[in-house]
Design a protein around this motif. Structure first.
Motif, short mmCIF file in Angstrom:
data_model
loop_
_atom_site.label_atom_id
_atom_site.label_comp_id
_atom_site.label_asym_id
_atom_site.label_seq_id
_atom_site.Cartn_x
_atom_site.Cartn_y
_atom_site.Cartn_z
N MET A 3 -4.94 -10.13 -30.82
CA MET A 3 -5.40 -11.01 -29.77
C MET A 3 -4.55 -10.60 -28.52
O MET A 3 -3.57 -10.57 -28.61
CB MET A 3 -5.32 -12.28 -30.15
N SER A 58 -10.15 -15.96 -19.68
CA SER A 58 -9.70 -15.09 -20.78
C SER A 58 -11.12 -14.60 -21.45
O SER A 58 -11.32 -13.27 -21.68
CB SER A 58 -9.19 -15.91 -21.86
N GLU A 59 -12.13 -15.16 -21.55
CA GLU A 59 -13.46 -14.85 -22.18
C GLU A 59 -14.04 -13.74 -21.07
O GLU A 59 -14.58 -12.93 -21.74
CB GLU A 59 -14.47 -16.13 -22.35
N MET A 60 -13.97 -14.08 -19.83
CA MET A 60 -14.71 -13.27 -18.82
C MET A 60 -13.84 -11.71 -18.85
O MET A 60 -14.65 -10.73 -18.94
CB MET A 60 -14.40 -13.55 -17.38
N ARG A 62 -12.38 -10.67 -21.46
CA ARG A 62 -12.71 -9.85 -22.82
C ARG A 62 -14.01 -9.52 -23.06
O ARG A 62 -14.32 -8.31 -23.80
CB ARG A 62 -12.42 -11.06 -24.05
N SER A 63 -14.87 -10.16 -22.10
CA SER A 63 -16.25 -9.29 -22.31
C SER A 63 -16.47 -8.37 -21.60
O SER A 63 -17.48 -7.74 -21.48
CB SER A 63 -17.27 -10.84 -21.46
N GLN A 67 -14.76 -2.82 -26.84
CA GLN A 67 -14.90 -3.38 -28.23
C GLN A 67 -16.01 -4.62 -28.25
O GLN A 67 -16.81 -4.66 -29.09
CB GLN A 67 -13.50 -3.89 -28.69
N PHE A 68 -15.96 -5.57 -27.18
CA PHE A 68 -17.00 -6.61 -27.10
C PHE A 68 -18.38 -6.24 -27.06
O PHE A 68 -19.21 -6.50 -27.72
CB PHE A 68 -16.58 -7.37 -25.76
N SER A 71 -19.80 -4.66 -30.19
CA SER A 71 -19.70 -5.46 -31.44
C SER A 71 -21.11 -5.76 -31.74
O SER A 71 -21.37 -6.28 -32.92
CB SER A 71 -19.20 -6.68 -31.05
N CYS A 72 -22.02 -5.37 -30.91
CA CYS A 72 -23.52 -5.79 -31.39
C CYS A 72 -23.90 -4.38 -32.38
O CYS A 72 -23.61 -3.32 -31.54
CB CYS A 72 -24.40 -5.91 -30.33
N VAL A 129 -27.93 -11.20 -25.25
CA VAL A 129 -27.49 -12.05 -26.57
C VAL A 129 -28.93 -12.68 -26.75
O VAL A 129 -29.15 -12.64 -28.15
CB VAL A 129 -26.39 -13.14 -26.03
#
Lengths: 212, 77
Positions: A3, A58-60, A62-63, A67-68, A71-72, A129
């Protein structure tokens, strides 16, 4: 991959907030006094806002990671195309030579380098998504861009660079570079740099192994 | 858990519960770097946090606090 430190910090802050809010719920009487009111404001208003804003940040971040995006399941072949051992594959050449940050490879080329570009990229991601989870996603080789690729995204890095401005092929025709710079001639679809991911034929090409 | 008889304290408790739900959602989503986590973070976590904060603000501006008792609180402990 572990993380990121920023995410870990937000998680710890969230857990501390939950504990403090839990204490306020269990003993609401502490908010009666002046100090308690300040504590209540801090715990029930400021801390949640701080957690939410740091969490969004943080989410922004990571997106944006490769890897993100990969992940699909649908994106697996596009991820493999970054490892093709052929410099004519545009995405692979950029990824392997770190012309884009390897950990943000997808985002670097597929964001929009204009005002609100990052926001638009996130909106497009939400649409992905929706398509992935609520409709039948297309086969990887059938995935198309929402709109024709704009040279602006290439020029964000290449404009002014020696290989771009003074390259022999780029200067063979004096009209070429001006046309490219105003997006009249596409870098990708004009036949010059048209091998990008080419996932349909990926099984037939040699792959690069990053381990020596 | 027992809700307080004092309307202001009860509203703060409801606000706290909503906030905890939002923060827990946020924590779980932050542990997983997946697109669906991002969506859940924004939609579910964001909604709970928003409702919790709004409940808190409404409580402190619209509910008149009762006179504190000898122990400093009118609510059930």
């Amino acid at each position: 991959m572990g993380m990121p430190l920023q995410t870990a910090f937000v998680v710890v802050l969230v857990l501390i907030s939950i504990i403090l809010i839990g204490i306020t719920i269990a003993r609401p009487g502490i908010t009666i006094t002046r100090g308690g009111k300040i504590l209540g404001f801090f715990v029930l208003f400021l801390l949640p806002i701080l957690c939410a804003s740091m969490g969004v940040s943080s989410e922004m971040e990571r997106s944006k990671t490769t890897q993100f995006c990969l992940s699909c399941h649908t994106m697996e072949l596009h991820g493999q195309s970054l490892h093709v051992d052929d410099p004519s594959y545009l995405a692979a050449a950029h990824y392997q030579n770190h012309r884009v940050p390897a950990d943000e490879a997808c985002y670097s080329c597929h964001t929009n380098y204009a005002m609100f570009g990052s926001f638009k990229a996130k909106m497009a991601g939400l649409r992905h998504v929706y398509v992935y989870y609520l409709t039948k996603p297309p086969a990887p080789e059938d995935i198309k861009l929402h709109e024709p690729y704009n040279n602006r995204e290439c020029l964000h890095c290449h404009l002014g660079s020696r290989s771009f401005e003074q390259g022999a092929v780029h200067n063979a025709d004096p009209d070429l570079l001006p046309a490219v710079k105003v997006n009249r001639m596409a870098c990708i679809s004009s036949g010059c740099h048209d091998t990008v991911h080419k996932v349909a034929t990926l099984s037939k090409v040699k792959m690069w192994n990053p381990q020596p | 858990m027992k809700f307080s008889a004092n309307p202001l304290e009860r509203a703060l408790q409801v606000s706290g519960i909503l906030l905890i739900a939002g923060l827990l959602t946020e924590a779980v989503c932050l542990l997983r770097a997946r697109p669906l986590s991002f969506v859940a973070f924004v939609s579910i976590g964001g909604t709970f946090l928003f409702l919790g904060i709004v409940t808190y603000l409404l409580a402190i501006i619209s509910i008149k606090p009762e006179t504190p008792g000898p122990e400093g609180s009118t609510g059930n402990r």
